[in-house]
Design an enzyme around this catalytic site. Structure first.
Site, PDB file in Angstrom:
ATOM      1  N   SER A  26      -6.724 -45.068   7.915  1.00  0.00           N
ATOM      2  CA  SER A  26      -5.935 -45.964   8.491  1.00  0.00           C
ATOM      3  C   SER A  26      -5.639 -46.233   7.090  1.00  0.00           C
ATOM      4  O   SER A  26      -6.738 -46.481   6.344  1.00  0.00           O
ATOM      5  CB  SER A  26      -5.621 -46.474   9.728  1.00  0.00           C
TER       6      SER A  26
ATOM      7  N   TYR B  17     -10.630 -51.942  15.432  1.00  0.00           N
ATOM      8  CA  TYR B  17     -10.168 -50.521  14.554  1.00  0.00           C
ATOM      9  C   TYR B  17     -10.159 -51.212  13.472  1.00  0.00           C
ATOM     10  O   TYR B  17     -10.163 -49.482  12.493  1.00  0.00           O
ATOM     11  CB  TYR B  17      -8.677 -50.526  15.114  1.00  0.00           C
TER      12      TYR B  17
HETATM   13  N1  NAD Z   1       0.670 -43.672  14.376  1.00  0.00           N
HETATM   14  C1  NAD Z   1       0.195 -44.176  13.123  1.00  0.00           C
HETATM   15  O1  NAD Z   1       0.725 -45.785  12.448  1.00  0.00           O
HETATM   16  C2  NAD Z   1      -0.454 -44.297  12.670  1.00  0.00           C
HETATM   17  C3  NAD Z   1      -1.775 -45.019  11.684  1.00  0.00           C
HETATM   18  C4  NAD Z   1      -2.357 -44.812  10.775  1.00  0.00           C
HETATM   19  C5  NAD Z   1      -3.413 -44.323  11.196  1.00  0.00           C
HETATM   20  N2  NAD Z   1      -3.383 -43.324  12.303  1.00  0.00           N
HETATM   21  C6  NAD Z   1      -4.396 -42.961  13.124  1.00  0.00           C
HETATM   22  O2  NAD Z   1      -4.007 -41.151  12.953  1.00  0.00           O
HETATM   23  C7  NAD Z   1      -4.532 -40.675  14.632  1.00  0.00           C
HETATM   24  C8  NAD Z   1      -4.349 -40.305  15.231  1.00  0.00           C
HETATM   25  O3  NAD Z   1      -2.759 -41.097  15.382  1.00  0.00           O
HETATM   26  P1  NAD Z   1      -1.726 -40.943  16.534  1.00  0.00           P
HETATM   27  O4  NAD Z   1      -0.799 -41.995  15.283  1.00  0.00           O
HETATM   28  O5  NAD Z   1      -0.920 -39.591  16.428  1.00  0.00           O
HETATM   29  O6  NAD Z   1      -1.718 -41.372  17.875  1.00  0.00           O
HETATM   30  P2  NAD Z   1      -1.893 -41.045  18.742  1.00  0.00           P
HETATM   31  O7  NAD Z   1      -2.197 -41.509  20.137  1.00  0.00           O
HETATM   32  O8  NAD Z   1      -0.357 -40.420  19.698  1.00  0.00           O
HETATM   33  O9  NAD Z   1      -2.602 -39.077  19.075  1.00  0.00           O
HETATM   34  C9  NAD Z   1      -4.778 -40.026  19.193  1.00  0.00           C
HETATM   35  C10 NAD Z   1      -4.649 -38.872  19.917  1.00  0.00           C
HETATM   36  O10 NAD Z   1      -5.921 -38.762  19.939  1.00  0.00           O
HETATM   37  C11 NAD Z   1      -6.605 -38.825  21.921  1.00  0.00           C
HETATM   38  N3  NAD Z   1      -7.613 -39.451  21.514  1.00  0.00           N
HETATM   39  C12 NAD Z   1      -7.984 -40.540  23.137  1.00  0.00           C
HETATM   40  N4  NAD Z   1      -9.633 -40.760  22.760  1.00  0.00           N
HETATM   41  C13 NAD Z   1      -9.580 -39.276  22.219  1.00  0.00           C
HETATM   42  C14 NAD Z   1     -11.041 -39.282  23.348  1.00  0.00           C
HETATM   43  N5  NAD Z   1     -12.240 -39.895  23.061  1.00  0.00           N
HETATM   44  N6  NAD Z   1     -11.757 -38.255  22.495  1.00  0.00           N
HETATM   45  C15 NAD Z   1     -10.995 -37.208  22.493  1.00  0.00           C
HETATM   46  N7  NAD Z   1      -8.847 -36.973  21.905  1.00  0.00           N
HETATM   47  C16 NAD Z   1      -8.697 -38.397  22.000  1.00  0.00           C
HETATM   48  C17 NAD Z   1      -5.587 -38.990  22.406  1.00  0.00           C
HETATM   49  O11 NAD Z   1      -5.233 -38.302  23.523  1.00  0.00           O
HETATM   50  C18 NAD Z   1      -4.311 -38.500  21.761  1.00  0.00           C
HETATM   51  O12 NAD Z   1      -4.401 -37.321  22.406  1.00  0.00           O
HETATM   52  C19 NAD Z   1      -5.063 -41.661  14.882  1.00  0.00           C
HETATM   53  O13 NAD Z   1      -7.116 -41.766  14.299  1.00  0.00           O
HETATM   54  C20 NAD Z   1      -4.819 -43.008  14.187  1.00  0.00           C
HETATM   55  O14 NAD Z   1      -5.762 -44.244  14.394  1.00  0.00           O
HETATM   56  C21 NAD Z   1      -2.314 -43.008  13.549  1.00  0.00           C
END
Ligand code: NAD
Length: 293
Positions: A143, A156
């Site tokens: 991130s 985080y």
């Molecule tokens: N959305 C944002 O703004 C953003 C920004 C920077 C980084 N990220 C990173 O991107 C990645 C994806 O996040 P996203 O935004 O798509 O969120 P999201 O919540 O839509 O997706 C995350 C997925 O991870 C799954 N998950 C959670 N715990 C789990 C576990 N123990 N085992 C397996 N799966 C698990 C959830 O069920 C979900 O489907 C994450 O690592 C997040 O930190 C997101």
């Protein structure tokens, strides 16, 4: 990696958001996909969408924080498809507030999913990729919090900086070993996903953690404002589909750092510069909207 047709992609956190978009893009590129997530129903729904688009899909319900479940993911991938060429260590969660307000459960949960999930993915899949005679690529989802000095959730922030460190460590080790594996670390800003509602996916053993992202127990008013600002930014964020486009372009170009939000480059630069100049961490409130007001 330039050719994707008929190769195999494993995606953790594949049931929603960025993970689902990466899976869709992998199918679009002609890859077979292995979808790993803790959410059963969303996993099945994602698989159905991908199959409807002609994808060859394997679902493996996996809690990435558990070594034995990640081992099963690797075994089932090999059993079904015989190899893996693209690994997305993407599952991630956020919880907690300041270092001292975050509960022990919150620390353990976020470190378990975000950091141990990536460690297990690398421990298990790198040897498989090394034993193959084809090139492969690993993308770890960090991130911007992995590059900036402040995030309202301490657990985080620590895990995301850890993922950048893990990825850089991996990059150098693979070079030393002359392994045909490339690495990228994804550092996006706000992306339009359900990440802020992620607590719904909390495994039962962690469900005593109610003092999570949205409800820190005793905290400064600024904290609530920071979360509200993050929620707004996420709601208006980049589409996961566009993130997946950036990621595949980086894989094709063998690019390590994937920064999808150039409007934050000044902030990243200011952080790096303060390290080099021996200054205190910079005040980035104007750039990132919540910080040291
Ligand atoms: N959305 C944002 O703004 C953003 C920004 C920077 C980084 N990220 C990173 O991107 C990645 C994806 O996040 P996203 O935004 O798509 O969120 P999201 O919540 O839509 O997706 C995350 C997925 O991870 C799954 N998950 C959670 N715990 C789990 C576990 N123990 N085992 C397996 N799966 C698990 C959830 O069920 C979900 O489907 C994450 O690592 C997040 O930190 C997101």
């Amino acid at each position: 990696m330039k050719e994707f047709q008929n190769k195999v992609a494993v995606i953790t956190g594949a049931a929603s958001g960025i993970g689902r978009a990466l899976a869709e893009r992998s199918v679009q590129e002609g890859m077979k996909v292995v979808l790993a997530d803790i959410q059963d129903e969303a996993l099945t729904e994602t698989a159905a969408i991908l199959q409807h688009k002609g994808g060859t899909v394997l679902c493996v319900k996996t809690d990435v924080s558990r070594a034995e479940e990640m081992e099963k993911l690797a075994q089932e991938t090999l059993r079904a498809f015989g190899g893996v060429h693209l690994l997305f260590n993407n599952a991630g969660v956020g919880a907690g507030g300041t270092i001292w307000e975050s509960t022990l459960d919150e620390w353990e949960w976020v470190l378990g999913v975000n950091l141990w999930g990536v460690i297990h993915g690398l421990r298990l899949f790198v040897p498989i990729m090394m034993a193959q005679d084809t090139g492969s690529h690993i993308v770890n989802s960090a991130s911007l919090a992995g590059l900036l000095p402040y995030h309202p959730s301490a657990p985080y922030q620590v895990t995301k900086q850890g993922i950048v460190a893990l990825s850089e460590q991996l990059y150098y080790s693979l070079k030393q070993w002359k392994a045909p594996i490339n690495v990228s670390v994804l550092c996006p800003g706000a992306v339009r996903t359900g990440i802020m509602d992620g607590m719904q996916q909390t495994p039962p053993e962690w469900q005593s953690n109610t003092a999570v992202l949205e409800a820190p127990s005793q905290t400064k008013p600024d904290y609530a404002a920071a979360l509200a600002s993050m929620r707004r930014a996420t709601a208006m964020g980049m589409s996961p589909k566009l993130v997946a486009e950036h990621v595949f372009a980086a894989i094709r170009d063998e690019r390590f750092y994937i920064l999808t939000h150039p409007e934050f480059n000044t902030a990243v630069h200011a952080r790096m510069q303060s390290v080099l100049l021996g200054q205190n961490p910079p005040d980035l409130s104007r750039v990132i909207g919540y910080c040291l007001k």
